[in-house]
Design an enzyme around this catalytic site. Structure first.
Site, PDB file in Angstrom:
ATOM      1  N   HIS A 136       0.847  -1.196   0.000  1.00 23.75           N
ATOM      2  CA  HIS A 136       0.000   0.000   0.000  1.00 23.75           C
ATOM      3  C   HIS A 136       0.887   1.251   0.000  1.00 23.75           C
ATOM      4  O   HIS A 136       0.832   2.070   0.931  1.00 23.75           O
ATOM      5  CB  HIS A 136      -0.910  -0.012   1.227  1.00 23.75           C
ATOM      6  CG  HIS A 136      -2.310   0.434   0.942  1.00 23.75           C
ATOM      7  ND1 HIS A 136      -3.186  -0.312   0.194  1.00 23.75           N
ATOM      8  CD2 HIS A 136      -2.989   1.550   1.303  1.00 23.75           C
ATOM      9  CE1 HIS A 136      -4.342   0.307   0.117  1.00 23.75           C
ATOM     10  NE2 HIS A 136      -4.252   1.449   0.769  1.00 23.75           N
ATOM     11  N   ARG A 144      -6.418   0.965  -7.714  1.00 27.47           N
ATOM     12  CA  ARG A 144      -6.466   1.170  -9.164  1.00 27.47           C
ATOM     13  C   ARG A 144      -5.089   1.013  -9.798  1.00 27.47           C
ATOM     14  O   ARG A 144      -4.957   0.438 -10.877  1.00 27.47           O
ATOM     15  CB  ARG A 144      -7.064   2.545  -9.464  1.00 27.47           C
ATOM     16  CG  ARG A 144      -8.576   2.601  -9.258  1.00 27.47           C
ATOM     17  CD  ARG A 144      -9.109   4.010  -9.320  1.00 27.47           C
ATOM     18  NE  ARG A 144      -8.646   4.797  -8.179  1.00 27.47           N
ATOM     19  CZ  ARG A 144      -8.803   6.110  -8.065  1.00 27.47           C
ATOM     20  NH1 ARG A 144      -9.385   6.792  -9.042  1.00 27.47           N
ATOM     21  NH2 ARG A 144      -8.383   6.752  -7.009  1.00 27.47           N
ATOM     22  N   GLY A 146      -2.680  -0.902  -8.701  1.00 32.39           N
ATOM     23  CA  GLY A 146      -2.388  -2.333  -8.710  1.00 32.39           C
ATOM     24  C   GLY A 146      -3.109  -3.067  -9.820  1.00 32.39           C
ATOM     25  O   GLY A 146      -2.563  -4.011 -10.411  1.00 32.39           O
TER      26      GLY A 146
END
Length: 301
Positions: A136, A144, A146
């Protein structure tokens, strides 16, 4: 279509008609439409970099996220984001914190995502997607970003030649399983169910994409037949290609794509509208021509 589905997972809700109507000009578009269209910009910016470099790097990822956010995005430097249940607001996952730790983990991700011999490419895509979402790395746009990386990775590994396999519709239709299985990798090391889930997504999406391509090829033949009746000599082949590039066609699209004047382009489009192949639609001072059969095909897909 991928921009619409991937954005919807993040509760940015738009319609197919809105997106295609504003694809070339976002004047008058809602904030959600503008945000969804930035996904397309991020996808193609990442695609250009991946093709140029032959690898997926942190710079590629930051470029994609920057396009999505509409502002410069780099690794988080402040406190990490707590991922919470949207209904109860209870924390379900706390990503790693600290720039140095994020830097190390993104280096590990970069090594794995570009390691062709590590695992089968589809399995590596599934694992690297989990890895990225668990890190993260950004304050916003991780989901989005990823999902764009998934497609770029398959292109980078030679499984696709263009970004034509869009997994987001599958993910949003199985959203509960998507987030549950991501969490189970973290909490229970349940890699197997996560990988199987992603492989099923690739299979289902590939089959639905092939059906869509078949229908669009059929529709293109129908457009060609209708043009033969509506235009003298049937019009150029390039006109068919312009009409099949997107549901909404503008006069300038035809003029540029066919190498004709605006007057000729306008005359052709008006004739096709009179024949019922296209519908006139106004957008401010501009007239658009909508292929309803094309739009229905995409919406049904």
């Amino acid at each position: 279509m991928e921009a619409q589905a991937s954005s919807e997972i993040e509760n940015v809700v738009t319609t197919t008609d809105e997106l295609f109507r504003h694809m070339d000009n976002d004047e008058g578009a809602s904030p959600d439409v503008k945000e969804a269209l930035r996904y397309r910009q991020g996808l193609f910016a990442g695609l250009d970099m991946a093709r140029e470099r032959g690898t997926l790097t942190r710079v590629t990822v930051e470029t994609i996220c920057t396009q999505l956010a509409g502002r410069s995005m780099t690794l988080r430097r402040g406190r990490g984001t707590i991922i919470a249940n949207p209904r109860t607001r209870q924390a379900v996952y706390t990503p790693p914190e600290g720039y140095d730790i994020l830097d190390q983990k993104m280096s590990a991700w970069e090594n794995y995502v570009n390691a062709p011999g590590a695992h089968d490419p589809l399995i590596r895509m599934a694992l690297s997607h989990y890895q990225f979402e668990a890190i993260h790395p950004f304050d916003d746009g991780n989901g989005r970003t990823g999902r764009i990386i998934n497609i770029l990775q398959l292109i980078n590994d030679g499984l696709l030649t263009s970004p034509a396999l869009y997994l987001s519709r599958y993910l949003i239709s199985t959203k509960t399983d998507y987030y549950r299985l991501l969490r189970e990798v973290t909490s229970e090391a349940n890699f197997t169910d996560w990988i199987v889930y992603m492989l099923e997504g690739v299979r289902a999406t590939a089959e639905s994409t092939l059906r869509l391509i078949d229908r669009l090829q059929q529709l293109q033949a129908e457009v060609r037949t209708a043009m033969d009746s509506a235009l003298p000599g049937g019009g150029p082949v390039a006109l068919t290609e312009v009409l099949m590039s997107q549901p909404y066609t503008r006069i300038r699209h035809v003029a540029q794509g066919c190498g004709v004047t605006r007057q000729t382009a306008s005359r052709w489009l008006s004739a096709l509208a009179d024949a019922g192949l296209l519908e006139r639609a106004e957008a401010g001072r501009e007239v658009l021509f909508l292929n309803q059969a094309y739009m229905r095909t995409l919406a049904e897909a």
